[in-house]
Design an enzyme around this catalytic site. Structure first.
Site, PDB file in Angstrom:
ATOM      1  N   SER A 172      70.859 107.104  53.610  1.00 37.93           N
ATOM      2  CA  SER A 172      69.549 107.318  53.039  1.00 37.93           C
ATOM      3  C   SER A 172      69.263 106.058  52.464  1.00 37.93           C
ATOM      4  O   SER A 172      68.478 104.662  52.865  1.00 37.93           O
ATOM      5  CB  SER A 172      68.740 108.624  52.448  1.00 37.93           C
ATOM      6  OG  SER A 172      67.912 109.181  52.239  1.00 37.93           O
ATOM      7  N   ASP A 324      61.747 105.802  52.887  1.00 40.98           N
ATOM      8  CA  ASP A 324      63.150 105.007  53.306  1.00 40.98           C
ATOM      9  C   ASP A 324      63.986 104.306  53.825  1.00 40.98           C
ATOM     10  O   ASP A 324      63.496 104.332  55.487  1.00 40.98           O
ATOM     11  CB  ASP A 324      63.778 106.473  52.766  1.00 40.98           C
ATOM     12  CG  ASP A 324      64.681 107.602  53.376  1.00 40.98           C
ATOM     13  OD1 ASP A 324      63.836 107.415  54.308  1.00 40.98           O
ATOM     14  OD2 ASP A 324      65.308 107.740  53.646  1.00 40.98           O
ATOM     15  N   ASP A 326      66.524 104.673  56.542  1.00 40.79           N
ATOM     16  CA  ASP A 326      65.951 105.271  57.187  1.00 40.79           C
ATOM     17  C   ASP A 326      64.615 106.218  58.339  1.00 40.79           C
ATOM     18  O   ASP A 326      65.529 106.615  58.790  1.00 40.79           O
ATOM     19  CB  ASP A 326      67.954 106.464  57.852  1.00 40.79           C
ATOM     20  CG  ASP A 326      67.580 107.360  57.114  1.00 40.79           C
ATOM     21  OD1 ASP A 326      67.259 107.068  55.825  1.00 40.79           O
ATOM     22  OD2 ASP A 326      67.877 108.508  57.068  1.00 40.79           O
ATOM     23  N   ASP A 328      63.198 108.007  57.403  1.00 38.38           N
ATOM     24  CA  ASP A 328      62.938 109.840  57.449  1.00 38.38           C
ATOM     25  C   ASP A 328      61.556 111.035  56.088  1.00 38.38           C
ATOM     26  O   ASP A 328      61.925 111.389  56.439  1.00 38.38           O
ATOM     27  CB  ASP A 328      64.683 110.966  57.286  1.00 38.38           C
ATOM     28  CG  ASP A 328      65.311 110.953  56.672  1.00 38.38           C
ATOM     29  OD1 ASP A 328      65.004 109.776  55.925  1.00 38.38           O
ATOM     30  OD2 ASP A 328      66.408 111.615  56.492  1.00 38.38           O
TER      31      ASP A 328
END
Length: 611
Positions: A172, A324, A326, A328
């Site tokens: 993340s 961010d 990734d 999400d």
């Protein structure tokens, strides 16, 4: 590899002595001994024994102080070549092995299907291939994305490809040193009980882990590379959620060197927004995040936007967006009347998106009392106020973690689901996924800002209107980072102090109640005496609050992080505001109180740790 018995005994004896001398914690000594003595770890013996011989016990403590756990978002942590407390090829393979073994146990089938994706972090691609080949060696058919993709697309792909499970390699928003694996079940949501504990048990029992080569598995059809078809289906699903045709907006978007160009930017481009630009210095996929301040790509930190300001002023951008690594989570900055860019909190974005979605759907007359919104216990209570305004239900008693929002969607019925959000920049609408998605958040926030622009207003103006109507809400966070085995002890010490001898007040604010979600009870303060039982959920979370009729009303939530080595504190205020003329004064008073509460909380924390 065969290890001489006498050599193994000598190294194990040195480890035992180090634990007796206090140079290694007991958990570290136990985990290290397992890696030194069990056959499945023999390839690491020479490197580990060299560290033992050199007396490098602090390094060994860091590598072995725990077995890296499954938290709120799977396994995540510091990368290293080896060690039970780190992300490395062995712990990644153990995770994949545990998922595969448990899947077959849970379904009773000797095979199954899975989809695997990764972000742009260092080692993400090799780890994704390792997960895929481990699954394949277990007889599981694997769909492996040909290159990096977003976490929400992975969630979508589990459903779209009708898979039994999925795996996402990502840490993340953590620093470059970290990586991790997120485990998904057939709903497209992250694993929940009983699957999470079942997987953990299988991980802990891992010994010899079967493997096949990537090339052989692809040639045999056991691993199938996927890409454009799934991409297009995902993007179409997001774009079908559009609520407006307004597309005039000047702004910048940054993927922070992550995967966001594959979802957020593609959504905005395909939607046809005029005036939005991709911030080039953050475009290149790079797990070292070279152009992000401190190389720390957490968009909750206002500083990540600072490199964008010069370009934003040049093009007179109204809005700055960033996801961010990734992709999400979505963050935003908005230009204020003085030309400065103001960072919106996750709660403020959540309130704006909730207001926008409910307003637009109300205009379409497709809301009913059966429709519902979902938020966690540490998300702004304004979300519930907005739900009640539009006559829809609010589910607001969830523990932290978007997996609980995904679970609620399936339990309550996806057909009536409107919107889910959490304070840490996580948002979802629609039924195409069961995890938060910066793509849908970017679409809706851009649409909302574009419509407001047509009336001469900004997102900040709309927030002020909501504050006047519903009260001024101010939320903030404080975290105490506590690393390693000593940090774990400090977190436990602080939670025990808050639970057993809580402070009766902070900064002059009297605390009337504490809701203890571990003991399932509400207690009155200052006596800390039980007054009522709490229903589910159960978790290590405490929420303190002032009297119900207090103005401002204050709530303070305390919980250990499930993904990072820290204890987190959430501060909430709601102050009544009679009219727009009062708002500035109310806002200033709330900010002063928030500063005082933060200082008092910090002082109390340090006092507890000093004891």
């Amino acid at each position: 590899m065969t290890i001489p018995e006498e050599r193994a005994k000598a190294v194990a004896s040195t480890v035992s002595q180090a634990a007796s001398d206090g140079r290694l914690s007991a958990p570290a000594a136990e985990n290290l001994t397992n890696w030194l003595t069990r056959a499945e770890y023999h390839e690491y013996f020479d490197d580990l024994s060299a560290l033992v011989d050199a007396g490098n016990f602090q390094r060994l403590e860091d590598l072995f102080w725990q077995e890296i756990p499954f938290g709120t978002g799977g396994r995540r942590g510091l990368m290293a070549e080896f060690g039970s407390a780190t992300i490395n090829p062995r712990t990644i393979a153990e995770s994949a092995h545990g998922m595969a073994v448990y899947l077959k146990q849970a379904t009773g089938n000797p095979t199954g299907t899975a989809v695997v994706a990764c972000d742009t972090r260092n080692q993400s691609q090799p780890f994704a291939e390792l997960v895929a080949t481990t699954f394949a060696a277990h007889g599981i058919k694997v769909f492996l994305f040909e290159s990096f993709r977003s976490t929400p697309e992975l969630s979508f792909a589990v459903r779209y490809l009708d898979c039994d499970m999925g795996a996402m390699i990502s840490a993340s928003h953590n620093p470059p040193s970290d990586n991790g694996i997120k485990a998904y079940w057939n709903t497209g949501g992250q694993v929940l009980p009983p699957h999470d504990t079942g997987i953990i048990t299988c991980v802990q029992q891992a010994k010899d882990i079967p493997q096949v080569s990537l090339a052989d598995a692809i040639e045999a059809g056991q691993i199938q590379l996927v890409g454009k078809e799934v991409d297009d289906a995902y993007l179409d699903a997001v774009l079908e959620m559009s609520l407006s045709e307004s597309r005039e907006l000047t702004g910048l978007y940054s993927p922070l060197h992550g995967v966001g160009e594959t979802n957020c930017w593609q959504v905005l481009e395909r939607a046809g927004f005029n005036g939005l630009s991709l911030f080039e210095p953050h475009r290149q996929p790079d797990g070292n995040f070279p152009n992000v301040p401190d190389h720390f790509p957490n968009p909750e930190r206002p500083v990540v936007f600072e490199p964008m300001f010069e370009e934003a002023r040049r093009i007179e951008a109204d809005v700055l967006l960033a996801s961010d690594p990734d992709a999400d989570r979505l963050a935003a900055c908005v230009k204020n009347p003085d030309g400065q860019y103001v960072h919106l909190t996750g709660n403020q974005i959540g309130a704006l998106l909730t207001d926008y979605i409910l307003r637009k759907r109300s205009e379409r007359q497709d809301l009913s009392p059966d429709h519902y919104l979902v938020e966690t216990l540490v998300t702004s209570r304004m979300i519930g106020e907005l739900a009640r305004k539009y006559g829809v239900r609010i589910v607001d008693d969830l523990l932290v973690g978007f997996k609980y929002i995904g679970e609620t969607i399936d339990e309550e019925g996806p057909e009536q689901f409107v919107f889910g959000c959490e304070e840490s920049l996580g948002y979802l609408a629609g039924t195409y996924a069961r995890d938060k998605d910066a793509g849908i958040a970017a679409l809706y926030l851009a649409e909302c800002a574009s419509e407001l622009r047509q009336t001469g207003k900004t997102l900040l103006d709309r927030l002020d209107e909501l504050y006047v109507e519903h009260g001024y809400y101010l939320e903030s966070q404080l975290s105490k980072v506590c690393t390693g085995s000593e940090g774990s002890r400090q977190i436990a010490q602080l939670m025990a102090a808050f639970r057993e001898s809580p402070p009766p007040e902070f900064a002059g604010v009297e605390l009337a109640l504490v809701h203890d979600y571990q003991r399932h009870e509400t207690r009155a303060l200052p006596a800390n005496s039980p007054t009522a039982d709490l229903a589910d959920p159960k978790g290590n979370l405490l929420i303190f609050e002032s009297a119900a009729d207090a103005d401002p009303h204050v709530r303070i939530a305390v919980r250990p992080s499930g993904t990072e080595p820290k204890i987190k504190f959430y501060l909430f205020q709601r102050s009544l505001c009679a009219d727009a003329g009062e708002l500035t004064e109310v806002r200033n008073r709330a900010r002063d109180l928030n500063s005082n509460l933060t200082s008092a909380l910090n002082e109390w924390i340090e006092e507890q740790l000093a004891d």
